[in-house]
Design a protein around this motif. Structure first.
Motif, PDB file in Angstrom:
ATOM      1  N   ASN A 185       0.154 143.827  83.252  1.00  0.00           N
ATOM      2  CA  ASN A 185       0.025 143.063  84.497  1.00  0.00           C
ATOM      3  C   ASN A 185      -1.351 143.240  85.123  1.00  0.00           C
ATOM      4  OD1 ASN A 185       2.105 141.331  85.576  1.00  0.00           O
ATOM      5  ND2 ASN A 185       1.816 142.400  87.513  1.00  0.00           N
ATOM      6  N   ALA A 186      -1.857 144.472  85.107  1.00  0.00           N
ATOM      7  CA  ALA A 186      -3.192 144.732  85.665  1.00  0.00           C
ATOM      8  C   ALA A 186      -4.262 144.009  84.849  1.00  0.00           C
ATOM      9  CB  ALA A 186      -3.460 146.231  85.681  1.00  0.00           C
ATOM     10  N   LYS A 187      -4.074 143.994  83.526  1.00  0.00           N
ATOM     11  CA  LYS A 187      -5.025 143.294  82.658  1.00  0.00           C
ATOM     12  C   LYS A 187      -5.027 141.796  82.961  1.00  0.00           C
ATOM     13  CE  LYS A 187      -7.849 143.192  79.067  1.00  0.00           C
ATOM     14  NZ  LYS A 187      -9.167 143.872  79.072  1.00  0.00           N
ATOM     15  N   ALA A 188      -3.845 141.250  83.259  1.00  0.00           N
ATOM     16  CA  ALA A 188      -3.752 139.826  83.604  1.00  0.00           C
ATOM     17  C   ALA A 188      -4.534 139.543  84.878  1.00  0.00           C
ATOM     18  CB  ALA A 188      -2.288 139.430  83.783  1.00  0.00           C
ATOM     19  N   ASP A 189      -4.457 140.458  85.824  1.00  0.00           N
ATOM     20  CA  ASP A 189      -5.211 140.327  87.076  1.00  0.00           C
ATOM     21  C   ASP A 189      -6.709 140.310  86.797  1.00  0.00           C
ATOM     22  OD1 ASP A 189      -4.729 139.893  89.709  1.00  0.00           O
ATOM     23  OD2 ASP A 189      -4.580 141.999  90.278  1.00  0.00           O
ATOM     24  N   ILE A 190      -7.146 141.205  85.926  1.00  0.00           N
ATOM     25  CA  ILE A 190      -8.569 141.291  85.585  1.00  0.00           C
ATOM     26  C   ILE A 190      -9.035 140.023  84.882  1.00  0.00           C
ATOM     27  CG2 ILE A 190     -10.269 142.522  84.175  1.00  0.00           C
ATOM     28  CD1 ILE A 190      -8.529 145.060  84.619  1.00  0.00           C
ATOM     29  N   ILE A 191      -8.231 139.544  83.942  1.00  0.00           N
ATOM     30  CA  ILE A 191      -8.588 138.336  83.186  1.00  0.00           C
ATOM     31  C   ILE A 191      -8.700 137.130  84.110  1.00  0.00           C
ATOM     32  CG2 ILE A 191      -7.742 136.686  81.461  1.00  0.00           C
ATOM     33  CD1 ILE A 191      -6.469 139.131  80.030  1.00  0.00           C
ATOM     34  N   ALA A 192      -7.769 137.028  85.070  1.00  0.00           N
ATOM     35  CA  ALA A 192      -7.732 135.865  85.955  1.00  0.00           C
ATOM     36  C   ALA A 192      -8.938 135.790  86.877  1.00  0.00           C
ATOM     37  CB  ALA A 192      -6.453 135.892  86.781  1.00  0.00           C
ATOM     38  N   THR A 193      -9.553 136.914  87.176  1.00  0.00           N
ATOM     39  CA  THR A 193     -10.695 136.910  88.093  1.00  0.00           C
ATOM     40  C   THR A 193     -11.929 136.232  87.490  1.00  0.00           C
ATOM     41  OG1 THR A 193     -11.354 139.124  87.334  1.00  0.00           O
ATOM     42  CG2 THR A 193      -9.955 139.008  89.294  1.00  0.00           C
ATOM     43  N   THR A 194     -11.904 136.001  86.182  1.00  0.00           N
ATOM     44  CA  THR A 194     -13.064 135.354  85.540  1.00  0.00           C
ATOM     45  C   THR A 194     -13.149 133.879  85.902  1.00  0.00           C
ATOM     46  OG1 THR A 194     -11.791 134.893  83.528  1.00  0.00           O
ATOM     47  CG2 THR A 194     -13.028 136.970  83.617  1.00  0.00           C
ATOM     48  N   ASN A 195     -11.995 133.239  86.150  1.00  0.00           N
ATOM     49  CA  ASN A 195     -12.010 131.807  86.492  1.00  0.00           C
ATOM     50  C   ASN A 195     -10.928 131.413  87.501  1.00  0.00           C
ATOM     51  OD1 ASN A 195      -9.738 132.039  84.920  1.00  0.00           O
ATOM     52  ND2 ASN A 195     -10.563 130.864  83.182  1.00  0.00           N
ATOM     53  N   PHE A 198      -5.034 132.402  87.978  1.00  0.00           N
ATOM     54  CA  PHE A 198      -4.062 133.490  88.080  1.00  0.00           C
ATOM     55  C   PHE A 198      -2.695 133.085  87.540  1.00  0.00           C
ATOM     56  CE2 PHE A 198      -7.254 134.907  91.082  1.00  0.00           C
ATOM     57  CZ  PHE A 198      -7.286 136.279  90.862  1.00  0.00           C
ATOM     58  N   PHE A 199      -2.280 131.854  87.810  1.00  0.00           N
ATOM     59  CA  PHE A 199      -0.954 131.423  87.361  1.00  0.00           C
ATOM     60  C   PHE A 199      -0.837 131.503  85.846  1.00  0.00           C
ATOM     61  CE2 PHE A 199       2.272 128.351  86.071  1.00  0.00           C
ATOM     62  CZ  PHE A 199       3.331 128.735  86.889  1.00  0.00           C
ATOM     63  N   GLU A 200      -1.848 130.986  85.148  1.00  0.00           N
ATOM     64  CA  GLU A 200      -1.835 131.002  83.687  1.00  0.00           C
ATOM     65  C   GLU A 200      -1.844 132.435  83.139  1.00  0.00           C
ATOM     66  OE1 GLU A 200      -3.566 129.003  85.523  1.00  0.00           O
ATOM     67  OE2 GLU A 200      -3.613 126.952  84.717  1.00  0.00           O
ATOM     68  N   ALA A 201      -2.648 133.300  83.777  1.00  0.00           N
ATOM     69  CA  ALA A 201      -2.739 134.696  83.316  1.00  0.00           C
ATOM     70  C   ALA A 201      -1.410 135.416  83.520  1.00  0.00           C
ATOM     71  CB  ALA A 201      -3.854 135.419  84.063  1.00  0.00           C
ATOM     72  N   TYR A 202      -0.792 135.209  84.696  1.00  0.00           N
ATOM     73  CA  TYR A 202       0.492 135.858  84.959  1.00  0.00           C
ATOM     74  C   TYR A 202       1.595 135.282  84.074  1.00  0.00           C
ATOM     75  CZ  TYR A 202      -1.678 137.879  89.129  1.00  0.00           C
ATOM     76  OH  TYR A 202      -2.492 138.581  89.979  1.00  0.00           O
ATOM     77  N   LEU A 203       1.481 134.015  83.752  1.00  0.00           N
ATOM     78  CA  LEU A 203       2.460 133.403  82.848  1.00  0.00           C
ATOM     79  C   LEU A 203       2.362 134.024  81.459  1.00  0.00           C
ATOM     80  CD1 LEU A 203       4.661 131.306  82.438  1.00  0.00           C
ATOM     81  CD2 LEU A 203       2.888 129.594  81.967  1.00  0.00           C
ATOM     82  N   ALA A 204       1.141 134.258  80.998  1.00  0.00           N
ATOM     83  CA  ALA A 204       0.938 134.919  79.704  1.00  0.00           C
ATOM     84  C   ALA A 204       1.520 136.330  79.728  1.00  0.00           C
ATOM     85  CB  ALA A 204      -0.553 134.966  79.364  1.00  0.00           C
ATOM     86  N   ALA A 205       1.318 137.048  80.850  1.00  0.00           N
ATOM     87  CA  ALA A 205       1.884 138.391  80.990  1.00  0.00           C
ATOM     88  C   ALA A 205       3.411 138.340  80.981  1.00  0.00           C
ATOM     89  CB  ALA A 205       1.389 139.037  82.284  1.00  0.00           C
ATOM     90  N   ALA A 206       3.965 137.331  81.660  1.00  0.00           N
ATOM     91  CA  ALA A 206       5.422 137.184  81.709  1.00  0.00           C
ATOM     92  C   ALA A 206       5.995 136.958  80.317  1.00  0.00           C
ATOM     93  CB  ALA A 206       5.792 136.021  82.631  1.00  0.00           C
ATOM     94  N   LEU A 207       5.291 136.188  79.509  1.00  0.00           N
ATOM     95  CA  LEU A 207       5.753 135.929  78.139  1.00  0.00           C
ATOM     96  C   LEU A 207       5.772 137.213  77.312  1.00  0.00           C
ATOM     97  CD1 LEU A 207       3.894 132.556  77.394  1.00  0.00           C
ATOM     98  CD2 LEU A 207       6.354 132.879  77.763  1.00  0.00           C
ATOM     99  N   ILE A 208       4.778 138.064  77.519  1.00  0.00           N
ATOM    100  CA  ILE A 208       4.730 139.340  76.789  1.00  0.00           C
ATOM    101  C   ILE A 208       5.890 140.239  77.215  1.00  0.00           C
ATOM    102  CG2 ILE A 208       3.434 141.502  76.580  1.00  0.00           C
ATOM    103  CD1 ILE A 208       0.880 139.828  76.489  1.00  0.00           C
ATOM    104  N   PHE A 209       6.127 140.347  78.521  1.00  0.00           N
ATOM    105  CA  PHE A 209       7.246 141.166  79.001  1.00  0.00           C
ATOM    106  C   PHE A 209       8.587 140.602  78.516  1.00  0.00           C
ATOM    107  CE2 PHE A 209       4.225 142.827  82.216  1.00  0.00           C
ATOM    108  CZ  PHE A 209       4.475 144.178  82.027  1.00  0.00           C
ATOM    109  N   TRP A 210       8.682 139.307  78.491  1.00  0.00           N
ATOM    110  CA  TRP A 210       9.908 138.657  78.010  1.00  0.00           C
ATOM    111  C   TRP A 210      10.128 139.012  76.541  1.00  0.00           C
ATOM    112  CZ3 TRP A 210      10.579 132.812  76.690  1.00  0.00           C
ATOM    113  CH2 TRP A 210      11.942 132.525  76.495  1.00  0.00           C
TER     114      TRP A 210
END
Length: 236
Positions: A185-195, A198-210
């Protein structure tokens, strides 16, 4: 709003290196928590003086306070204790030597221990008391009866709740970002700050947790099937 599917895939790939941290936190916490929970559960079931009272207070306090609070208490309190002892006994070890993930391991293990103690206790209590008495009647010690007869059956009874606890700790591992541990989740936050996607990054994180949750569920289902086969006498 238009979803950027290309970025979701890109974020998914960038999140993969953070999965080990999430798994380490989950496995270490549940593993240590299981040991703590077993000790607490047995001390309460057999009403061991002092230990049972301490165990009850521990379970009540941990279950009555948020997981994030436990982490912050450990993060702030442990360095104070370590540095105080280091100054008093002239140790070379100080709190700055503790890795950030160590705070997560300790805090989450303590949290998991309280919840798992109740899971283990309910599993043990589900086993007929007559089996312990029968074991004693043939000369087994209490420890032998627990190891050979009671605990295997208790594990089978508690398996669904143990699986839920593992999944809960997997999801709870996201709190580790509070002490600067970079998990999924923290990595998703870091990735999203580049552009700022955030929604897309958190969605990718959600898929991994799922996906990780599905793996745990499948593993539990296979283990339950194996145990049921033994219970029916279907496995030699």
């Amino acid at each position: 709003m238009t979803l950027d599917f290309a970025f979701i895939w890109q974020a998914f790939l960038l999140l993969l290196p953070a999965i080990p941290n999430t798994i380490y936190i989950t496995v270490v916490s549940v593993g240590c928590g299981f040991i703590i929970g077993l000790i607490v559960a047995l001390s309460r079931i057999f009403a061991i003086p002092v230990l049972s009272q301490i165990g009850t207070a521990y379970v009540t306090f941990i279950r009555g306070t948020p997981m994030l609070t436990h982490l912050l208490l450990i993060y702030v309190g442990l360095p104070m204790i370590v540095d105080s002892l280091a100054d008093k006994y002239h140790w070379s070890f100080h709190s700055v030597s503790i890795p950030m993930i160590g705070f997560a391991y300790l805090s989450f293990s303590i949290t998991a221990g309280a919840y798992l103690s109740e899971v283990i206790r309910s599993g043990i209590l589900a086993v007929n008391k007559g089996q312990m008495e029968a074991a004693h009647s043939i000369g087994m010690t209490t420890f032998q009866a627990l190891r050979r007869i009671v605990l295997p059956q208790a594990f089978a009874a508690a398996l669904p709740n143990l699986s839920n606890s593992l999944i809960g700790m997997l999801h709870g591992s996201t709190l580790a970002f509070t002490v600067s541990v970079v998990e999924v989740n923290a990595k998703a936050d870091i990735i999203a700050t580049t552009n700022w996607k955030f929604f897309e990054a958190y969605l990718a994180a959600a898929l991994i947790f799922w996906g990780l949750t599905i793996l745990i569920e499948r593993a539990t289902a296979l283990l339950e099937k194996r145990i049921n086969a033994y219970n029916r006498g279907g496995v030699a």
